[in-house]
Design a protein around this motif. Structure first.
Motif, PDB file in Angstrom:
ATOM      1  N   LYS A  59      44.596  41.073  57.288  1.00  0.00           N
ATOM      2  CA  LYS A  59      43.682  39.927  56.793  1.00  0.00           C
ATOM      3  C   LYS A  59      44.141  38.997  57.886  1.00  0.00           C
ATOM      4  O   LYS A  59      43.001  37.870  58.197  1.00  0.00           O
ATOM      5  CB  LYS A  59      44.288  39.659  55.535  1.00  0.00           C
ATOM      6  CG  LYS A  59      43.602  38.502  55.044  1.00  0.00           C
ATOM      7  CD  LYS A  59      42.048  39.065  54.392  1.00  0.00           C
ATOM      8  CE  LYS A  59      41.526  37.749  53.808  1.00  0.00           C
ATOM      9  NZ  LYS A  59      39.952  38.445  53.408  1.00  0.00           N
ATOM     10  N   ASN A  94      52.780  43.206  51.482  1.00  0.00           N
ATOM     11  CA  ASN A  94      52.406  42.062  51.663  1.00  0.00           C
ATOM     12  C   ASN A  94      52.157  41.917  53.270  1.00  0.00           C
ATOM     13  O   ASN A  94      51.202  41.251  53.802  1.00  0.00           O
ATOM     14  CB  ASN A  94      53.291  40.888  51.370  1.00  0.00           C
ATOM     15  CG  ASN A  94      53.173  40.772  49.699  1.00  0.00           C
ATOM     16  OD1 ASN A  94      52.094  40.744  49.234  1.00  0.00           O
ATOM     17  ND2 ASN A  94      54.174  40.121  49.155  1.00  0.00           N
ATOM     18  N   TRP A 113      51.625  44.602  55.245  1.00  0.00           N
ATOM     19  CA  TRP A 113      50.685  45.111  55.720  1.00  0.00           C
ATOM     20  C   TRP A 113      49.171  44.443  55.514  1.00  0.00           C
ATOM     21  O   TRP A 113      48.297  44.331  56.215  1.00  0.00           O
ATOM     22  CB  TRP A 113      50.665  46.622  54.845  1.00  0.00           C
ATOM     23  CG  TRP A 113      49.594  47.573  55.159  1.00  0.00           C
ATOM     24  CD1 TRP A 113      49.447  48.359  55.967  1.00  0.00           C
ATOM     25  CD2 TRP A 113      48.192  47.434  54.397  1.00  0.00           C
ATOM     26  NE1 TRP A 113      48.243  49.241  55.642  1.00  0.00           N
ATOM     27  CE2 TRP A 113      47.503  48.548  54.831  1.00  0.00           C
ATOM     28  CE3 TRP A 113      47.807  46.581  53.345  1.00  0.00           C
ATOM     29  CZ2 TRP A 113      46.088  48.645  54.159  1.00  0.00           C
ATOM     30  CZ3 TRP A 113      46.498  46.892  52.730  1.00  0.00           C
ATOM     31  CH2 TRP A 113      45.664  47.934  53.443  1.00  0.00           C
ATOM     32  N   TYR A 114      49.152  43.787  54.245  1.00  0.00           N
ATOM     33  CA  TYR A 114      48.096  43.134  53.946  1.00  0.00           C
ATOM     34  C   TYR A 114      47.723  41.866  55.036  1.00  0.00           C
ATOM     35  O   TYR A 114      46.665  41.811  55.352  1.00  0.00           O
ATOM     36  CB  TYR A 114      47.882  42.602  52.461  1.00  0.00           C
ATOM     37  CG  TYR A 114      46.680  41.792  52.328  1.00  0.00           C
ATOM     38  CD1 TYR A 114      45.564  42.151  51.868  1.00  0.00           C
ATOM     39  CD2 TYR A 114      47.014  40.208  52.454  1.00  0.00           C
ATOM     40  CE1 TYR A 114      44.499  41.368  51.633  1.00  0.00           C
ATOM     41  CE2 TYR A 114      45.835  39.580  51.748  1.00  0.00           C
ATOM     42  CZ  TYR A 114      44.714  40.346  51.527  1.00  0.00           C
ATOM     43  OH  TYR A 114      43.368  39.469  51.209  1.00  0.00           O
ATOM     44  N   ASP A 115      48.816  41.153  55.483  1.00  0.00           N
ATOM     45  CA  ASP A 115      48.731  39.972  56.135  1.00  0.00           C
ATOM     46  C   ASP A 115      48.208  40.576  57.798  1.00  0.00           C
ATOM     47  O   ASP A 115      47.664  39.842  58.547  1.00  0.00           O
ATOM     48  CB  ASP A 115      50.035  39.329  56.275  1.00  0.00           C
ATOM     49  CG  ASP A 115      50.053  38.349  55.195  1.00  0.00           C
ATOM     50  OD1 ASP A 115      49.272  38.150  54.455  1.00  0.00           O
ATOM     51  OD2 ASP A 115      51.260  37.962  54.855  1.00  0.00           O
ATOM     52  N   LEU A 148      39.764  45.698  52.272  1.00  0.00           N
ATOM     53  CA  LEU A 148      41.152  45.568  52.334  1.00  0.00           C
ATOM     54  C   LEU A 148      42.045  45.087  51.213  1.00  0.00           C
ATOM     55  O   LEU A 148      42.917  45.664  50.597  1.00  0.00           O
ATOM     56  CB  LEU A 148      41.339  44.273  53.463  1.00  0.00           C
ATOM     57  CG  LEU A 148      42.961  43.717  53.803  1.00  0.00           C
ATOM     58  CD1 LEU A 148      43.424  45.063  54.276  1.00  0.00           C
ATOM     59  CD2 LEU A 148      42.621  42.652  54.629  1.00  0.00           C
ATOM     60  N   GLU A 149      41.285  44.308  50.095  1.00  0.00           N
ATOM     61  CA  GLU A 149      41.833  43.812  48.942  1.00  0.00           C
ATOM     62  C   GLU A 149      42.082  45.058  47.872  1.00  0.00           C
ATOM     63  O   GLU A 149      43.080  45.366  47.319  1.00  0.00           O
ATOM     64  CB  GLU A 149      41.115  42.690  48.420  1.00  0.00           C
ATOM     65  CG  GLU A 149      41.583  41.673  49.158  1.00  0.00           C
ATOM     66  CD  GLU A 149      40.544  41.211  50.334  1.00  0.00           C
ATOM     67  OE1 GLU A 149      40.759  40.179  51.160  1.00  0.00           O
ATOM     68  OE2 GLU A 149      39.756  42.026  50.665  1.00  0.00           O
ATOM     69  N   ARG A 177      44.795  47.220  48.988  1.00  0.00           N
ATOM     70  CA  ARG A 177      46.011  46.639  48.593  1.00  0.00           C
ATOM     71  C   ARG A 177      46.360  46.831  47.177  1.00  0.00           C
ATOM     72  O   ARG A 177      47.362  47.489  46.833  1.00  0.00           O
ATOM     73  CB  ARG A 177      46.109  45.068  48.798  1.00  0.00           C
ATOM     74  CG  ARG A 177      47.266  44.463  48.422  1.00  0.00           C
ATOM     75  CD  ARG A 177      47.147  43.014  48.583  1.00  0.00           C
ATOM     76  NE  ARG A 177      46.046  42.650  47.560  1.00  0.00           N
ATOM     77  CZ  ARG A 177      45.513  41.595  47.678  1.00  0.00           C
ATOM     78  NH1 ARG A 177      45.655  40.668  48.249  1.00  0.00           N
ATOM     79  NH2 ARG A 177      44.354  41.274  46.452  1.00  0.00           N
TER      80      ARG A 177
END
Length: 191
Positions: A185, A178, A180-182, A159-160, A163
């Motif tokens: 995550k 951000n 999308w990542y949240d 995931l990271e 990103r």
């Protein structure tokens, strides 16, 4: 459309580049092409068969946006010298190189991390497989690190890694990236 190249080979850890290539492929600015060492069908670690779109000798550097190098046992057991001139060319042309998991061994082994902040599956992992390497002091204990066009990540940080790849390519603006990542995550925040 610019091309994001995904290296494919037998035993490829197919889950590692999954999020990155899916989001890149959804973009109107990029297309994803699989690139193999030859034209033979490969079988990933997950048992998925892939016929490469092209070989490493057929990469169009004038249209290349990035090369993504997923992990797999090959990197620990083989110096993979055929790929050295390819990565050198990407770096010389200022085209990003993204490496996750065992691929960081390849980068360290061939001197691509000498002046680059980077990460891997642990500092001791790299040292056990490569020994002391130039750039050893630039190791950063984080899931994913992006420095000067080279992205490195540990094997459990897909995931990271995604990103950082999406950020490098500008697939999404910073705020959207951000969110999308949240979303991935912290799924409890999405309720």
């Amino acid at each position: 459309m610019r091309t994001a190249y995904l290296l494919v080979f037998n035993g490829l850890s197919d889950w590692e580049p999954g999020l990155a290539v899916a989001e890149i492929n959804k973009s109107r600015d990029y297309t994803v092409k699989t690139v193999g060492f030859n034209e033979d069908t490969i079988v990933t670690m997950g048992g998925v068969s892939i016929i490469p779109d092209c070989t490493i000798d057929e990469i169009d550097y004038s249209n290349a946006a990035i090369i993504i190098l997923p992990g797999g046992e090959m990197w620990e057991n083989d110096p993979v010298t055929d790929l050295v001139p390819v990565v050198e060319k990407f770096i010389k042309k200022g085209i990003p190189v993204a490496a996750i998991c065992g691929t960081t061994v390849f980068l360290a082994r061939h001197g691509f991390l000498e002046d680059i902040k980077h990460t891997s599956n642990g500092k001791s992992y790299l040292q056990n497989l490569v020994g002391k390497y130039k750039g050893n002091d630039l190791y950063v204990n984080k899931p994913s690190v992006s420095d000067n066009g080279i992205i490195t990540a540990n094997g459990i940080a897909s995931l990271e890694f995604a990103r950082d790849v999406l950020g490098e390519l500008g697939v999404y603006d910073k705020d959207t990236l951000n969110v999308w990542y949240d979303f991935f995550k912290n799924p409890q925040l999405n309720e």
